[in-house]
Design an enzyme around this catalytic site. Sequence first.
Site, PDB file in Angstrom:
ATOM      1  N   ASP A   8       0.649  -1.017   0.024  1.00  0.00           N
ATOM      2  CA  ASP A   8      -0.090   0.156   0.029  1.00  0.00           C
ATOM      3  C   ASP A   8       0.762   1.057   0.622  1.00  0.00           C
ATOM      4  O   ASP A   8       0.457   2.295   0.902  1.00  0.00           O
ATOM      5  CB  ASP A   8      -1.301   0.204   1.098  1.00  0.00           C
ATOM      6  CG  ASP A   8      -1.811  -1.603   0.989  1.00  0.00           C
ATOM      7  OD1 ASP A   8      -1.665  -1.742   0.345  1.00  0.00           O
ATOM      8  OD2 ASP A   8      -3.147  -0.749   1.338  1.00  0.00           O
ATOM      9  N   LYS A 106      -7.289  -4.259  -3.233  1.00  0.00           N
ATOM     10  CA  LYS A 106      -7.637  -5.521  -1.694  1.00  0.00           C
ATOM     11  C   LYS A 106      -8.129  -4.282  -1.757  1.00  0.00           C
ATOM     12  O   LYS A 106      -8.561  -3.249  -1.761  1.00  0.00           O
ATOM     13  CB  LYS A 106      -6.657  -6.286  -0.789  1.00  0.00           C
ATOM     14  CG  LYS A 106      -6.089  -5.064  -0.616  1.00  0.00           C
ATOM     15  CD  LYS A 106      -4.739  -5.453   0.143  1.00  0.00           C
ATOM     16  CE  LYS A 106      -4.159  -4.307   1.398  1.00  0.00           C
ATOM     17  NZ  LYS A 106      -4.986  -3.408   1.965  1.00  0.00           N
ATOM     18  N   CYS A 151      -2.169  -3.024   7.633  1.00  0.00           N
ATOM     19  CA  CYS A 151      -1.919  -3.842   6.306  1.00  0.00           C
ATOM     20  C   CYS A 151      -0.512  -4.030   6.333  1.00  0.00           C
ATOM     21  O   CYS A 151      -0.467  -5.620   6.160  1.00  0.00           O
ATOM     22  CB  CYS A 151      -1.914  -3.072   5.284  1.00  0.00           C
ATOM     23  SG  CYS A 151      -3.462  -2.792   4.915  1.00  0.00           S
TER      24      CYS A 151
END
Length: 205
Positions: A8, A106, A151
């Site tokens: 991310d 995701k 994450c």
Amino acid sequence: MRALILVDLQNDFCPGGALAVPRGDETIAIANRVMPHFTTVVVTQDWHPPAHKSFAVNNPGTKPGDVIDVSGIQQAMWPAHCVQETPGAEIHAGLNKAKVADLFKKGTDPDYDSYSGFFDTGKKKATGLAAYLTERWIKQVYVMGLATDYCVKWTALDAKELGFDVYVIEDGCRAVELKPGDGDAAIEEMRAAGVHIVESGAIGA
Ligand code: VGL
Ligand code: ZN
């Protein structure tokens, strides 16, 4: 064989973004520095529809930081972030994409969040990352990115549970810290699960 998973590294998680992680942008240079030491580099991308249930605006009466029940799962409320096709969802422009082999999106299901790069939070749907790594005979995965306490942690713990030998590059991560200390607690939780905590300087040395 070993792979690097960059978690991310998106505009919304960097200073000025919708869910800015303090000093999140400092991870980009570290990613660029370690990438050449891996044959397989993949990135994950938080990629939410506008109606995503992890957004406080989509749950009337809640505000960011609240935790509510969504589809039977305790879900933290966030500001709207990484909305599909918006600049905030783009991977940071400073990342050297030439070395990136593939990208795994995701958080695309409006009803489920997906902190992990492998599964949604309810483990109902896989992103395809596990199969991708297994097909390439990857045994060791190195994980870094944003954010340490969400994450990165979920991705590393899932990788460990899937049977990979897991290394988290600690200085290549930054934490959200809804509560001060969440970043360090996440590191300790990963370590307790058998994840190796390493520094970027040791990669390729
Ligand atoms: C993340 C909160 C919500 C992360 C993603 O990338 O750590 N955190 N969505
Ligand atoms: Zn998200």
